[in-house]
Design a protein around this motif. Structure first.
Motif, short mmCIF file in Angstrom:
data_model
loop_
_atom_site.label_atom_id
_atom_site.label_comp_id
_atom_site.label_asym_id
_atom_site.label_seq_id
_atom_site.Cartn_x
_atom_site.Cartn_y
_atom_site.Cartn_z
N PRO A 182 -22.05 90.18 -26.79
CA PRO A 182 -22.48 91.58 -26.88
C PRO A 182 -23.94 91.64 -27.34
CG PRO A 182 -20.34 91.29 -27.90
CD PRO A 182 -20.85 89.91 -27.60
N PRO A 183 -24.76 92.49 -26.76
CA PRO A 183 -26.19 92.51 -27.08
C PRO A 183 -26.49 92.62 -28.57
CG PRO A 183 -25.76 93.88 -25.17
CD PRO A 183 -24.43 93.46 -25.69
N GLU A 184 -25.69 93.40 -29.30
CA GLU A 184 -25.97 93.59 -30.73
C GLU A 184 -25.61 92.36 -31.56
OE1 GLU A 184 -21.78 95.14 -29.91
OE2 GLU A 184 -23.75 95.16 -28.93
N LEU A 185 -24.90 91.41 -30.97
CA LEU A 185 -24.51 90.21 -31.71
C LEU A 185 -25.35 88.98 -31.35
CD1 LEU A 185 -20.59 90.40 -31.69
CD2 LEU A 185 -22.17 91.06 -33.52
N LEU A 244 -16.78 69.49 -37.75
CA LEU A 244 -15.61 70.33 -37.49
C LEU A 244 -15.88 71.81 -37.76
CD1 LEU A 244 -12.70 68.12 -38.87
CD2 LEU A 244 -13.14 68.73 -36.49
N PHE A 245 -16.71 72.08 -38.78
CA PHE A 245 -17.08 73.48 -39.06
C PHE A 245 -17.84 74.05 -37.87
CE2 PHE A 245 -17.45 75.93 -43.23
CZ PHE A 245 -17.48 77.16 -42.60
N MET A 246 -18.74 73.24 -37.32
CA MET A 246 -19.50 73.69 -36.16
C MET A 246 -18.58 73.91 -34.95
SD MET A 246 -23.04 72.01 -34.86
CE MET A 246 -24.03 72.76 -33.55
N LEU A 247 -17.61 73.03 -34.77
CA LEU A 247 -16.67 73.19 -33.67
C LEU A 247 -15.84 74.46 -33.85
CD1 LEU A 247 -15.09 72.25 -31.19
CD2 LEU A 247 -13.72 70.80 -32.70
N SER A 248 -15.35 74.69 -35.06
CA SER A 248 -14.53 75.87 -35.33
C SER A 248 -15.29 77.15 -35.03
CB SER A 248 -14.07 75.86 -36.79
OG SER A 248 -13.29 77.00 -37.08
N ASP A 249 -16.53 77.23 -35.51
CA ASP A 249 -17.30 78.45 -35.29
C ASP A 249 -17.71 78.61 -33.83
OD1 ASP A 249 -17.01 79.14 -37.88
OD2 ASP A 249 -19.11 78.98 -38.46
N THR A 250 -17.91 77.48 -33.13
CA THR A 250 -18.20 77.56 -31.70
C THR A 250 -17.00 78.12 -30.94
OG1 THR A 250 -19.73 75.69 -31.84
CG2 THR A 250 -18.88 76.24 -29.66
N LEU A 251 -15.80 77.74 -31.35
CA LEU A 251 -14.60 78.31 -30.72
C LEU A 251 -14.52 79.81 -30.95
CD1 LEU A 251 -11.96 75.56 -31.65
CD2 LEU A 251 -12.98 75.99 -29.40
N ILE A 252 -14.90 80.26 -32.16
CA ILE A 252 -14.94 81.70 -32.42
C ILE A 252 -15.94 82.38 -31.50
CG2 ILE A 252 -15.53 83.49 -34.11
CD1 ILE A 252 -14.52 81.63 -36.30
N ALA A 253 -17.13 81.78 -31.38
CA ALA A 253 -18.18 82.39 -30.57
C ALA A 253 -17.78 82.48 -29.10
CB ALA A 253 -19.48 81.59 -30.72
N THR A 254 -17.09 81.45 -28.59
CA THR A 254 -16.66 81.51 -27.19
C THR A 254 -15.63 82.62 -26.98
OG1 THR A 254 -14.95 79.82 -27.54
CG2 THR A 254 -17.12 79.06 -26.80
N GLY A 255 -14.84 82.89 -28.03
CA GLY A 255 -13.90 84.01 -27.94
C GLY A 255 -14.62 85.35 -27.90
N PRO A 286 -4.84 77.53 -25.20
CA PRO A 286 -3.65 78.24 -25.67
C PRO A 286 -3.66 78.34 -27.20
CG PRO A 286 -3.07 76.55 -24.06
CD PRO A 286 -4.52 76.34 -24.40
N ARG A 287 -3.27 79.46 -27.75
CA ARG A 287 -3.27 79.72 -29.19
C ARG A 287 -4.63 79.38 -29.81
NH1 ARG A 287 0.75 83.17 -29.57
NH2 ARG A 287 2.77 82.32 -28.92
N PRO A 288 -5.69 80.05 -29.36
CA PRO A 288 -7.03 79.69 -29.84
C PRO A 288 -7.19 79.80 -31.35
CG PRO A 288 -7.06 81.82 -28.71
CD PRO A 288 -5.72 81.19 -28.44
N ASP A 289 -6.53 80.78 -31.98
CA ASP A 289 -6.65 80.94 -33.43
C ASP A 289 -6.10 79.72 -34.18
OD1 ASP A 289 -7.86 83.35 -33.14
OD2 ASP A 289 -6.07 84.55 -33.53
N PHE A 290 -5.09 79.06 -33.61
CA PHE A 290 -4.56 77.85 -34.23
C PHE A 290 -5.65 76.78 -34.31
CE2 PHE A 290 -2.99 73.54 -33.66
CZ PHE A 290 -2.08 73.42 -34.70
#
Length: 231
Positions: free
Chosen positions: A142-145, A176-187, A195-199
């Motif tokens: 999103p542009p604001e993010l 692993l912290f970088m991987l976790s936050d990258t998964l959030i950003a792709t979401g 499957p079950r991305p939050d897991f």
């Protein structure tokens, strides 16, 4: 409190963290949003309690509690909460950066220069990862993010790179912290998800915080005898 009791309480906090982690991940596997909402806010306070009982650095406790703030805020699915949560995590990364500078092991400052050359490899790797990830995500955010996510990514990458100065445990935690936050950003960018991305996000995040805490505690433990000898 006697040292023996503190150590026992520290172990209890760590066992409780393990149990809550299992509950949280099971809830995510089975799609229990309520269970996740109840378990997630307990994770970082338990790890912070373990660190405090082990006489860990106050900045480490602060980093974990800033992580707790981010955890709670990200439970709310609104942009304002996402930005506030990202800011809380960013403050935690600043705490980690100060800790890593304070406790960096001597192996990277050898006189012959060879360790510095080896240290350049993770810097280059993280630099490429940062530029590539932000460039790929940018059009779909999103542009604001876009600017906040890019700025946060720089800070996160700096933390992950500096974690390599404390040894393998902290280095793995930073990655692993970088991987976790990258998964959030792709979401957030609405890319296809596992499957079950939050897991996967929570599994990598909890492991990251635990490994970072362990790495800092180990480094602080190594530094204590040196301080006693110097005095």
């Amino acid at each position: 409190m006697s040292p023996g009791r503190r150590e026992r309480h520290a172990r209890v906090a760590l066992v409780a963290l393990g149990l809550v982690t299992v509950v949280d991940l099971i809830c995510l596997v089975f799609g229990s949003g309520l269970g996740h909402a109840l378990a997630k806010p307990l994770l970082m306070p338990l790890l912070a309690a373990h660190v405090g009982l082990r006489d860990g650095p106050r900045l480490l406790v602060a980093a974990l509690l800033f992580g707790w703030g981010g955890d709670v805020l990200l439970l709310f699915d609104v942009d304002a909460a996402f930005l506030a949560g990202m800011s809380s995590f960013a403050a935690g990364h600043v705490c980690y950066l100060v800790l890593f500078k304070r406790h960096a092991f001597l192996g990277h400052d050898g006189e012959n220069g060879a360790p510095r050359v080896r240290a350049a490899w993770p810097a280059a790797g993280y630099g490429v990862a940062l530029v590539t990830t932000v460039a790929l995500l940018w059009p779909d955010l999103p542009p604001e993010l876009r600017v906040p996510v890019a700025g946060y990514s720089v800070l996160l990458t700096a933390m992950a790179y500096r974690a390599t100065r404390l040894g393998l445990t902290a280095a793995l935690g930073g990655a692993l912290f970088m991987l976790s936050d990258t998964l959030i950003a792709t979401g957030v960018a609405e890319w296809p998800q596992l499957p079950r991305p939050d897991f996967w996000i929570m599994a990598t995040y909890i492991a990251a915080q635990l490994l970072l805490a362990r790495g800092v505690l180990d480094a602080a433990g190594r530094a204590a005898p040196k301080a006693l000898v110097a005095n």
